[in-house]
Design a protein around this motif. Structure first.
Motif, mmCIF file in Angstrom:
data_model
loop_
_atom_site.group_PDB
_atom_site.id
_atom_site.type_symbol
_atom_site.label_atom_id
_atom_site.label_comp_id
_atom_site.label_asym_id
_atom_site.label_seq_id
_atom_site.Cartn_x
_atom_site.Cartn_y
_atom_site.Cartn_z
ATOM 1 N N LYS A 49 29.059 44.374 20.639
ATOM 2 C CA LYS A 49 28.748 43.622 21.861
ATOM 3 C C LYS A 49 28.189 42.261 21.457
ATOM 4 C CE LYS A 49 29.362 47.150 24.716
ATOM 5 N NZ LYS A 49 30.259 47.236 25.793
ATOM 6 N N SER A 50 29.012 41.420 20.868
ATOM 7 C CA SER A 50 28.534 40.181 20.266
ATOM 8 C C SER A 50 28.499 38.989 21.225
ATOM 9 C CB SER A 50 29.407 39.827 19.066
ATOM 10 O OG SER A 50 30.744 39.649 19.493
ATOM 11 N N TYR A 51 28.785 39.187 22.496
ATOM 12 C CA TYR A 51 28.740 38.081 23.441
ATOM 13 C C TYR A 51 27.311 37.874 23.948
ATOM 14 C CZ TYR A 51 29.067 42.059 26.640
ATOM 15 O OH TYR A 51 28.856 43.241 27.288
ATOM 16 N N ALA A 52 27.000 36.647 24.389
ATOM 17 C CA ALA A 52 25.647 36.324 24.848
ATOM 18 C C ALA A 52 25.478 36.531 26.350
ATOM 19 C CB ALA A 52 25.314 34.883 24.486
ATOM 20 N N VAL A 73 37.487 40.059 38.223
ATOM 21 C CA VAL A 73 37.406 39.175 37.061
ATOM 22 C C VAL A 73 36.186 39.563 36.232
ATOM 23 C CG1 VAL A 73 37.106 36.782 36.313
ATOM 24 C CG2 VAL A 73 38.491 37.283 38.326
ATOM 25 N N TYR A 74 36.378 39.687 34.924
ATOM 26 C CA TYR A 74 35.283 39.952 33.995
ATOM 27 C C TYR A 74 35.405 38.964 32.842
ATOM 28 C CZ TYR A 74 32.360 42.247 30.527
ATOM 29 O OH TYR A 74 31.397 42.511 29.594
ATOM 30 N N LEU A 75 34.349 38.184 32.598
ATOM 31 C CA LEU A 75 34.351 37.187 31.531
ATOM 32 C C LEU A 75 33.150 37.398 30.622
ATOM 33 C CD1 LEU A 75 35.052 33.991 33.680
ATOM 34 C CD2 LEU A 75 36.717 35.287 32.360
ATOM 35 N N GLU A 76 33.359 37.198 29.327
ATOM 36 C CA GLU A 76 32.276 37.212 28.349
ATOM 37 C C GLU A 76 32.173 35.823 27.736
ATOM 38 O OE1 GLU A 76 33.268 40.292 25.554
ATOM 39 O OE2 GLU A 76 32.809 41.883 26.997
ATOM 40 N N GLN A 80 27.025 29.041 24.471
ATOM 41 C CA GLN A 80 27.332 27.742 25.078
ATOM 42 C C GLN A 80 28.205 27.887 26.331
ATOM 43 O OE1 GLN A 80 25.888 24.979 23.756
ATOM 44 N NE2 GLN A 80 24.894 26.469 22.430
ATOM 45 N N PHE A 81 28.337 29.104 26.818
ATOM 46 C CA PHE A 81 29.153 29.439 27.993
ATOM 47 C C PHE A 81 30.636 29.141 27.784
ATOM 48 C CE2 PHE A 81 24.927 29.019 29.845
ATOM 49 C CZ PHE A 81 24.819 30.256 30.442
ATOM 50 N N LYS A 82 31.097 29.290 26.564
ATOM 51 C CA LYS A 82 32.532 29.224 26.291
ATOM 52 C C LYS A 82 33.072 30.642 26.372
ATOM 53 C CE LYS A 82 32.257 25.168 23.392
ATOM 54 N NZ LYS A 82 32.293 24.657 22.035
ATOM 55 N N VAL A 83 34.211 30.803 27.038
ATOM 56 C CA VAL A 83 34.792 32.132 27.218
ATOM 57 C C VAL A 83 35.260 32.669 25.871
ATOM 58 C CG1 VAL A 83 36.635 33.445 28.321
ATOM 59 C CG2 VAL A 83 35.511 31.609 29.572
ATOM 60 N N ILE A 84 34.804 33.880 25.530
ATOM 61 C CA ILE A 84 35.255 34.508 24.290
ATOM 62 C C ILE A 84 36.100 35.749 24.559
ATOM 63 C CG2 ILE A 84 33.438 33.571 22.838
ATOM 64 C CD1 ILE A 84 31.949 36.219 23.102
ATOM 65 N N ASP A 85 36.038 36.276 25.783
ATOM 66 C CA ASP A 85 36.883 37.405 26.156
ATOM 67 C C ASP A 85 36.971 37.462 27.675
ATOM 68 O OD1 ASP A 85 38.560 39.525 25.787
ATOM 69 O OD2 ASP A 85 37.002 40.970 25.289
ATOM 70 N N ALA A 86 38.065 38.010 28.179
ATOM 71 C CA ALA A 86 38.259 38.069 29.629
ATOM 72 C C ALA A 86 39.145 39.244 29.994
ATOM 73 C CB ALA A 86 38.895 36.778 30.120
ATOM 74 N N ASP A 87 38.961 39.703 31.218
ATOM 75 C CA ASP A 87 39.805 40.752 31.769
ATOM 76 C C ASP A 87 39.983 40.457 33.250
ATOM 77 O OD1 ASP A 87 41.293 43.153 31.747
ATOM 78 O OD2 ASP A 87 39.572 44.243 32.549
ATOM 79 N N ILE A 88 41.176 40.677 33.754
ATOM 80 C CA ILE A 88 41.445 40.464 35.174
ATOM 81 C C ILE A 88 42.334 41.596 35.658
ATOM 82 C CG2 ILE A 88 43.408 38.938 34.729
ATOM 83 C CD1 ILE A 88 42.520 37.346 37.252
ATOM 84 N N LYS A 89 42.015 42.104 36.836
ATOM 85 C CA LYS A 89 42.814 43.170 37.446
ATOM 86 C C LYS A 89 43.190 42.729 38.853
ATOM 87 C CE LYS A 89 40.924 47.002 34.861
ATOM 88 N NZ LYS A 89 39.793 46.631 34.089
#
Length: 103
Positions: A49-52, A73-76, A80-89
């Protein structure tokens, strides 16, 4: 999705802006994510779980097409609030230019 380059995100002073297209009716929905109220800090410090920060948001369109389907929508984010992972259904991410062309 899982690819940060595939999620077009723009940022204003206190919010992130994304655009999603409903897979049921093809309506393009603008989504504003408040950095102060909606983004949550990740307190799980385990290695996998390396996201901030992360956000989970359910959106629906205007209903003008008689479609009230929800897009999840799920974003990690990194620190610096840069997207590192995402999921959308229930939809897909689209560029702002595609949204601008649809209005």
């Amino acid at each position: 999705i899982g690819r940060k380059d595939a999620i077009p995100v723009s940022r204003s002073k206190d919010a992130l802006h994304i655009y999603v297209k409903c897979s049921r009716c093809d309506e393009i929905i603008p989504v504003r994510i408040s950095l102060k109220d909606e983004v949550q800090e990740n307190y799980d410090t385990s290695k996998d779980k390396s996201y901030a920060f992360f956000v989970r948001k359910e959106v629906s369109g205007s209903g003008s097409n008689r479609c009230f389907a929800r897009v999840s929508v799920y974003l990690e984010f990194d620190g610096q609030f840069k997207v590192i992972d995402a999921d959308i259904k229930g939809g897909t991410f689209v560029e702002k230019a595609e949204y601008d062309a649809s209005i």
